[in-house]
Design a protein around this motif. Structure first.
Motif, PDB file in Angstrom:
ATOM      1  N   ALA A 305       3.914  -5.107 -74.017  1.00  0.00           N
ATOM      2  CA  ALA A 305       3.227  -6.126 -74.704  1.00  0.00           C
ATOM      3  C   ALA A 305       2.863  -7.428 -74.059  1.00  0.00           C
ATOM      4  CB  ALA A 305       3.904  -6.344 -76.166  1.00  0.00           C
ATOM      5  N   TRP A 306       4.053  -7.905 -73.383  1.00  0.00           N
ATOM      6  CA  TRP A 306       3.650  -9.163 -72.785  1.00  0.00           C
ATOM      7  C   TRP A 306       2.796  -9.096 -71.703  1.00  0.00           C
ATOM      8  CZ3 TRP A 306       5.238 -10.651 -67.741  1.00  0.00           C
ATOM      9  CH2 TRP A 306       5.764  -9.942 -67.081  1.00  0.00           C
ATOM     10  N   LYS A 307       2.920  -7.826 -70.871  1.00  0.00           N
ATOM     11  CA  LYS A 307       2.103  -7.707 -69.910  1.00  0.00           C
ATOM     12  C   LYS A 307       0.462  -7.458 -70.382  1.00  0.00           C
ATOM     13  CE  LYS A 307       5.674  -5.596 -67.328  1.00  0.00           C
ATOM     14  NZ  LYS A 307       6.344  -4.384 -66.624  1.00  0.00           N
ATOM     15  N   LEU A 308       0.305  -6.589 -71.388  1.00  0.00           N
ATOM     16  CA  LEU A 308      -1.044  -6.471 -71.847  1.00  0.00           C
ATOM     17  C   LEU A 308      -1.649  -7.953 -72.214  1.00  0.00           C
ATOM     18  CD1 LEU A 308      -2.935  -4.223 -71.806  1.00  0.00           C
ATOM     19  CD2 LEU A 308      -1.989  -3.798 -74.268  1.00  0.00           C
ATOM     20  N   ALA A 309      -0.729  -8.639 -72.958  1.00  0.00           N
ATOM     21  CA  ALA A 309      -1.302  -9.882 -73.603  1.00  0.00           C
ATOM     22  C   ALA A 309      -1.671 -10.789 -72.326  1.00  0.00           C
ATOM     23  CB  ALA A 309      -0.024 -10.574 -74.373  1.00  0.00           C
ATOM     24  N   ALA A 310      -0.534 -10.990 -71.430  1.00  0.00           N
ATOM     25  CA  ALA A 310      -1.244 -11.925 -70.164  1.00  0.00           C
ATOM     26  C   ALA A 310      -2.185 -11.479 -69.634  1.00  0.00           C
ATOM     27  CB  ALA A 310       0.137 -11.855 -69.196  1.00  0.00           C
ATOM     28  N   VAL A 311      -2.517 -10.201 -69.472  1.00  0.00           N
ATOM     29  CA  VAL A 311      -3.877  -9.739 -68.581  1.00  0.00           C
ATOM     30  C   VAL A 311      -5.254 -10.178 -69.573  1.00  0.00           C
ATOM     31  CG1 VAL A 311      -5.117  -7.856 -67.850  1.00  0.00           C
ATOM     32  CG2 VAL A 311      -2.597  -8.121 -67.123  1.00  0.00           C
ATOM     33  N   GLN A 312      -4.846  -9.617 -70.992  1.00  0.00           N
ATOM     34  CA  GLN A 312      -5.920  -9.937 -71.959  1.00  0.00           C
ATOM     35  C   GLN A 312      -6.266 -11.363 -72.103  1.00  0.00           C
ATOM     36  OE1 GLN A 312      -8.214  -7.635 -73.062  1.00  0.00           O
ATOM     37  NE2 GLN A 312      -9.320  -9.159 -74.143  1.00  0.00           N
ATOM     38  N   ARG A 313      -5.425 -12.498 -72.211  1.00  0.00           N
ATOM     39  CA  ARG A 313      -5.585 -13.603 -72.382  1.00  0.00           C
ATOM     40  C   ARG A 313      -6.013 -14.389 -71.001  1.00  0.00           C
ATOM     41  NH1 ARG A 313      -0.256 -14.474 -75.554  1.00  0.00           N
ATOM     42  NH2 ARG A 313       0.592 -14.744 -73.518  1.00  0.00           N
ATOM     43  N   GLY A 314      -6.302 -13.595 -69.858  1.00  0.00           N
ATOM     44  CA  GLY A 314      -6.833 -14.237 -68.606  1.00  0.00           C
ATOM     45  C   GLY A 314      -5.733 -14.843 -67.875  1.00  0.00           C
ATOM     46  N   ALA A 473      27.542 -15.205 -60.186  1.00  0.00           N
ATOM     47  CA  ALA A 473      27.540 -16.196 -59.095  1.00  0.00           C
ATOM     48  C   ALA A 473      25.920 -16.787 -58.905  1.00  0.00           C
ATOM     49  CB  ALA A 473      28.211 -15.396 -57.961  1.00  0.00           C
ATOM     50  N   CYS A 474      25.608 -17.140 -60.027  1.00  0.00           N
ATOM     51  CA  CYS A 474      24.363 -17.858 -59.834  1.00  0.00           C
ATOM     52  C   CYS A 474      24.271 -18.942 -60.744  1.00  0.00           C
ATOM     53  CB  CYS A 474      23.024 -16.653 -60.486  1.00  0.00           C
ATOM     54  SG  CYS A 474      23.138 -16.483 -62.119  1.00  0.00           S
ATOM     55  N   ARG A 475      23.215 -19.837 -60.345  1.00  0.00           N
ATOM     56  CA  ARG A 475      23.074 -21.201 -61.240  1.00  0.00           C
ATOM     57  C   ARG A 475      21.638 -21.452 -61.568  1.00  0.00           C
ATOM     58  NH1 ARG A 475      24.062 -25.842 -57.593  1.00  0.00           N
ATOM     59  NH2 ARG A 475      24.468 -27.037 -59.585  1.00  0.00           N
ATOM     60  N   ALA A 476      20.966 -20.401 -61.509  1.00  0.00           N
ATOM     61  CA  ALA A 476      19.554 -20.291 -62.003  1.00  0.00           C
ATOM     62  C   ALA A 476      19.244 -18.941 -62.416  1.00  0.00           C
ATOM     63  CB  ALA A 476      18.400 -21.016 -61.285  1.00  0.00           C
ATOM     64  N   ALA A 477      18.577 -18.613 -63.421  1.00  0.00           N
ATOM     65  CA  ALA A 477      17.801 -17.216 -63.699  1.00  0.00           C
ATOM     66  C   ALA A 477      16.499 -17.438 -64.151  1.00  0.00           C
ATOM     67  CB  ALA A 477      18.614 -16.395 -64.714  1.00  0.00           C
ATOM     68  N   LEU A 478      15.710 -16.737 -63.597  1.00  0.00           N
ATOM     69  CA  LEU A 478      14.165 -16.700 -64.080  1.00  0.00           C
ATOM     70  C   LEU A 478      13.990 -15.446 -65.154  1.00  0.00           C
ATOM     71  CD1 LEU A 478      11.577 -18.060 -64.109  1.00  0.00           C
ATOM     72  CD2 LEU A 478      11.014 -16.874 -61.798  1.00  0.00           C
ATOM     73  N   VAL A 479      13.510 -15.866 -66.042  1.00  0.00           N
ATOM     74  CA  VAL A 479      13.681 -14.812 -67.253  1.00  0.00           C
ATOM     75  C   VAL A 479      12.268 -14.277 -67.557  1.00  0.00           C
ATOM     76  CG1 VAL A 479      14.575 -13.726 -69.388  1.00  0.00           C
ATOM     77  CG2 VAL A 479      15.874 -15.375 -67.785  1.00  0.00           C
ATOM     78  N   ARG A 480      11.716 -12.931 -67.810  1.00  0.00           N
ATOM     79  CA  ARG A 480      10.648 -12.636 -68.298  1.00  0.00           C
ATOM     80  C   ARG A 480      10.412 -12.607 -69.947  1.00  0.00           C
ATOM     81  NH1 ARG A 480       9.872  -6.874 -65.404  1.00  0.00           N
ATOM     82  NH2 ARG A 480      10.416  -6.187 -67.404  1.00  0.00           N
ATOM     83  N   PRO A 481       9.172 -12.623 -70.243  1.00  0.00           N
ATOM     84  CA  PRO A 481       9.044 -12.635 -71.883  1.00  0.00           C
ATOM     85  C   PRO A 481       9.870 -11.426 -72.532  1.00  0.00           C
ATOM     86  CG  PRO A 481       6.665 -13.054 -70.615  1.00  0.00           C
ATOM     87  CD  PRO A 481       7.950 -12.726 -69.672  1.00  0.00           C
TER      88      PRO A 481
END
Length: 517
Positions: A305-314, A473-481
């Protein structure tokens, strides 16, 4: 023209429709049944699914259909306890009870009621899709309610999937094919007094079987059939009660469903053809051990869903858009195959038919735990994502599900709110205390929301996320929708590289997909 058409409104299709409508897309969603199927099929879900229900706003409506899953106790050849599976201990990492049983018909009614209230979603119930054709701009459907045109199509139309058949997409057999009888009973108080108080796996060579304690007075048996037994005859009331005689008599309850099935392990070789995607049972079927069937379908919906939404919204275009959409099948296909392998391993423990090998199994399991059976969380069986839209740096947390901590909130009734309730469900960047926020391009639609743990609006109540970051052992995490960890960093330099990698992946200038493993 609709942005997305969805065929099949079981839980997978309903969740996909809810997520896409929430993302602002125009959705047409159809099911050949005018109402929900009133016979239970799935019976278990987990905290990952509850987090998705929370996201689309149906959690309060579905929780009355759910109860915590009891422990599952495995008994060997001579009736001895050989394994005990439970759930992880509190504080719960996703903010919800990790394992639940549920009643499917009322849960589906709650999902459909939610969909009916969405202004950008058109329901077509009692509508059958007869034919499809796709071109460079979209998909055309011939349906019993008239023609429909959409940019994209998601086929959630079940294990026999007419759409998958029309597209000629094959399923790979992962090597599991067994006949079983599934029986659901509404048990009366006298019958309940006769039954175990935990769910049970009877790992007996003569006839392996499972007893699941469902909500309220719902009990389910999954009973293996022997070679030469007629599946149709096994599903008659007379034979079903004969097979249940070990536990109950007809005076103890009312049959709700009894059906013979062949439990399969199948997965689509190709999850996308042009503008059409497969999801749920249309894309995979797995053995029922640990109740992962519906969970897998909802993971499909959340991933796509998040991938399709990102593509469809440009928000993502060109080659990057195709790579992002293709990552759906890469990620989900690999995950389904790995989890199915693990479920087959669980099934091998339950279904050993040779008495000597079964006794050896019992002795091995008891030896491994020193003769003392310890709790094993069901969640330990679930794999992380290993390929697709992930950082090329294979840190220990990459591809896993990010915890959802409770954050302090003096105005909330419980004194806390769940993280997603406060910060939403897009890309998010989690920073440990004292980790300085990087410079971000806030004009970019895929720029993450920064969550600085320890700041005034991100004070953890139970330390769930802080403990998770320390463990990895991390101090930052980048998280997907979809709450999966894209990657982690341990300092400012590695964080800058991680963010640059994400920007490059979502704006890739060539036709090559970005790094995978």
């Amino acid at each position: 023209m609709f942005d997305v058409a969805i065929v099949g409104l079981g839980p997978t299709g309903a969740v996909a429709a809810g997520l896409l409508a929430q993302a602002g897309l125009r959705v047409w969603a159809a099911d050949k049944l005018a109402g929900v199927y009133e016979i239970p099929r799935a019976i278990a879900l987990d905290h990952e699914v509850l987090r998705v229900f929370q996201q689309i706003g149906v959690l309060d409506a579905v929780l009355p259909s759910c109860e915590p899953f009891t422990p599952s106790e495995y008994f060997g050849v001579d009736g001895q306890l050989i394994r005990r599976m439970t759930m992880v201990a509190p504080p719960y990492p996703q903010g919800h009870v990790p394992s639940m049983v549920f009643s499917q018909p009322p849960l589906e009614r709650a999902l459909r009621a939610h969909l009916a209230a969405q202004p950008k979603l058109q329901l077509a119930l009692g509508c059958e899709v007869q034919q499809l054709a796709q071109d460079a701009d979209g998909v055309s459907l011939s349906t019993s309610a008239g023609p429909v045109r959409a940019r994209w199509l998601i086929a959630c139309d079940g294990g026999s999937s007419p759409i998958r058949g029309q597209l000629g997409l094959p399923l790979d057999d992962l090597g599991f094919d067994e006949p079983w009888l599934v029986v659901d009973v509404h048990v009366n108080p006298a019958g309940l007094a006769k039954l175990p108080t935990t769910s049970v796996q009877y790992c007996e060579p003569d006839r392996p079987c499972t007893l699941v304690i469902g909500p309220k007075n719902h009990r389910r048996w999954e009973i293996s059939l022997k070679p030469g037994e007629d599946p149709a005859e096994a599903a008659t009331p007379e034979r079903t009660w004969a097979l249940l005689a070990r536990w109950l008599s007809p005076a103890d309850g009312q049959l709700w469903r009894q059906s013979s099935y062949r439990f399969h392990a199948l997965v689509a070789r190709q999850w996308r053809q042009g503008r059409v995607f497969l999801a749920g049972d249309a894309a995979h079927m797995q053995p029922p051990f640990l109740g992962q069937g519906m969970c897998q379908g909802i993971r499909d919906a959340a991933n796509l869903a998040w991938k399709l939404a990102a593509v469809q919204r440009g928000e993502v275009g060109g080659a990057a858009a195709d790579a992002l959409l293709d990552s759906y099948g890469l990620e989900r296909g690999a995950h389904v195959r790995e989890l199915t392998t693990r479920l087959k391993g669980v099934g091998a423990v339950i279904c050993e038919r040779d008495p000597a090998k079964a006794r050896a199994r019992d002795a091995r399991l008891l030896a491994e735990c020193g003769g003392i059976v310890r709790d094993t969380p069901r969640q330990d069986v679930l794999p992380a994502l290993t390929c697709g839209m992930l950082s090329a740096s294979a840190t220990s947390a990459r591809g896993s599900l990010l915890p959802q901590p409770r954050l302090a909130d003096a105005e909330a009734a419980a004194g806390a709110v769940l993280m997603d309730q406060r910060f939403g469900h897009g890309w998010r960047l989690l920073l440990a205390p004292a980790m300085l926020p990087p410079e971000l391009d806030h004009e970019s639609p895929c720029s993450p929301t920064v969550i600085a743990l320890g700041s005034a609006n991100a004070l953890e109540r139970d330390g769930v996320l802080s403990a998770w970051m320390a463990r990895h052992a991390c101090r930052a995490a980048l998280v997907r929708p979809d709450h999966c960890v894209y990657g982690t960093a341990h300092d400012a330099a590695s964080l800058a590289m991680l963010l640059a990698e994400q920007r490059n992946a979502l704006n890739h200038p060539t036709g090559e997909p970005h790094a995978t493993t």
